[in-house]
Design an enzyme around this catalytic site. Structure first.
Site, PDB file in Angstrom:
ATOM      1  N   SER B 119       0.841  -1.202   0.000  1.00  0.00           N
ATOM      2  CA  SER B 119       0.000   0.000   0.000  1.00  0.00           C
ATOM      3  C   SER B 119       0.879   1.255   0.000  1.00  0.00           C
ATOM      4  O   SER B 119       1.690   1.416  -0.927  1.00  0.00           O
ATOM      5  CB  SER B 119      -0.954  -0.068   1.194  1.00  0.00           C
ATOM      6  OG  SER B 119      -1.988   0.882   1.068  1.00  0.00           O
ATOM      7  N   ASP B 195     -10.089  -5.481  -3.271  1.00  0.00           N
ATOM      8  CA  ASP B 195      -9.469  -4.461  -2.418  1.00  0.00           C
ATOM      9  C   ASP B 195     -10.308  -3.181  -2.525  1.00  0.00           C
ATOM     10  O   ASP B 195     -10.434  -2.606  -3.607  1.00  0.00           O
ATOM     11  CB  ASP B 195      -8.042  -4.223  -2.928  1.00  0.00           C
ATOM     12  CG  ASP B 195      -7.241  -3.258  -2.088  1.00  0.00           C
ATOM     13  OD1 ASP B 195      -7.829  -2.333  -1.509  1.00  0.00           O
ATOM     14  OD2 ASP B 195      -6.010  -3.437  -2.031  1.00  0.00           O
ATOM     15  N   HIS B 226      -7.360  -5.996   0.705  1.00  0.00           N
ATOM     16  CA  HIS B 226      -6.194  -5.179   1.051  1.00  0.00           C
ATOM     17  C   HIS B 226      -5.452  -5.703   2.288  1.00  0.00           C
ATOM     18  O   HIS B 226      -4.492  -5.096   2.743  1.00  0.00           O
ATOM     19  CB  HIS B 226      -6.672  -3.743   1.316  1.00  0.00           C
ATOM     20  CG  HIS B 226      -5.605  -2.689   1.182  1.00  0.00           C
ATOM     21  ND1 HIS B 226      -5.000  -2.377  -0.016  1.00  0.00           N
ATOM     22  CD2 HIS B 226      -5.003  -1.869   2.095  1.00  0.00           C
ATOM     23  CE1 HIS B 226      -4.104  -1.426   0.157  1.00  0.00           C
ATOM     24  NE2 HIS B 226      -4.076  -1.103   1.429  1.00  0.00           N
TER      25      HIS B 226
END
EC number: 3.1.2.12
Lengths: 248, 248
Positions: B119, B195, B226
């Site tokens: 991320s 996600d 995620h």
């Protein structure tokens, strides 16, 4: 009650066995699912993993200010004493109510079950597995309390949940149970020697004496501690141990 | 500054490469070490894993009330704006100060390095890896921000840390960087299609256009989200990808 259930990738014709995981003091159903590292092995062997919480929960549920009593610390018994007697029926919850739910939730459930646990939940696995030795194909534990009626955590909890009459404690104590049994499911126990609870809370002498000539494998691991790092390191070995029995 | 470092079981004659892991928003060095499931693969391939924190920390360190700015959200840049400019030098911290510490801490360090992130840290890995493309043998990322100067998380952070003059942003943006480069280390990116940040924050079109004809493998995984469950599922594949380059 919240719980987690892992379902492996499977085909419609696959028969899926169920392994129960009981966590230790302070845990919820999240600890093992997030840190246990079992998914790879459960997927490979096509087994479902049932992960209950460690006690009833909620603002209206009795609790204590201590982390080793009350919410997060049921010891998986059916309590008989106030204020616990109304809600703390974890033994019956797991072996009956949640059992039915899990069996309904596993597609292609094979009818075969094993049980694993850690610390307080390691004792829960041994106690529940021994009291239901025809139901569970095998039992295993990481760093389990083995003889709660002789150690501080267990004495405190059993006094609270079961009362001060020690004769009522034996039916919930894995060492007392295994002593009386001739036939038991195979048991695997993994204990790290760097576990700070080992000497006082997790001592194995009484249990191993009571388990003489019974199929108990007690593995000491040098340098391993009480954490989920130890669990994730050896969980593949434990699942393989169970799968061998579940697929017989 | 707190960090984690995983050292594999190794013999005195083993040459050990180092893989850096950069975590995402709100994380510390604990998230990957506890939930990443990398240890089995790092042990098997004999690689060390360096896990920095995601920002400076402490009561006297500037912070914001938002989870996506300040402590836990450095974006791995060297801030130039108040109140961040004094402490938020994560790029220099990771590429210089912590680099020296890690190299000293890995017995038998081979001199070879790769970098992974998730991320915000996925962008950090791409940005740091591209800005130091002779140093890192390979780069990978899970669900990375790919073009921070075009998405809400990045625009907010770059405005705060770098100021409103957008021309200063490009040197910290992976898409701007890769566009200008002819030779890059091999890159592997894993992105789950379930996600919830994918559409708005993690869009890949601009990056993949800028990466045309460069060695970038972009893997979409149906149904993955995620979370660290996605990471632990594919971390073995990422480590194997890096090991292939590190052992060349």
């Amino acid at each position: 009650m919240i719980f987690s259930l892992y379902l492996p990738p499977a085909e419609i014709e696959d028969a899926i066995p169920l392994i129960w995981w009981l966590s230790g003091l302070t845990c919820t159903d999240d600890n093992f699912s997030q840190k246990g590292g079992f998914q790879e092995y459960a997927a490979k062997h096509k087994v479902a993993i049932a992960i209950p919480d460690t006690s009833p929960r909620g603002d209206n549920i009795p609790d204590s200010n201590d982390w080793d009593l009350g919410q997060g610390a049921s010891f998986y018994v059916d309590a008989t004493q106030e204020p616990w007697a109304e809600n703390y029926h974890m033994y019956t919850y797991i072996t009956q109510e949640l059992t039915q739910i899990m069996h309904d939730l596993v597609p292609g459930y094979s009818g075969k079950e094993s049980i694993i646990g850690h610390s307080m939940g390691g004792h829960g696995a041994l106690m529940i597995g021994l009291k239901n030795s025809n139901r569970f194909s095998s039992i295993s534990a990481f760093a389990p309390i083995l003889n709660p009626i002789q150690v501080p955590w267990g004495i405190k909890a059993f006094n609270a949940y079961l009362g001060s009459e020690e004769s009522t404690w034996h039916e919930w104590d894995a060492t007392s149970l295994i002593k009386q049994m001739d036939q038991i499911p195979p048991i695997l126990i993994t204990q790290g020697t760097a576990d700070t609870f080992y000497d006082v809370q997790l001592q194995e002498d009484a249990f191993m004496k009571a388990a003489q000539n019974k199929p108990v494998q007690y593995d000491k691991k040098d340098g391993y501690d009480h954490s989920y790092f130890t669990i994730s390191t050896f969980i593949g070995q434990h699942i393989a141990f169970h799968v061998e029995q579940l697929n017989k």
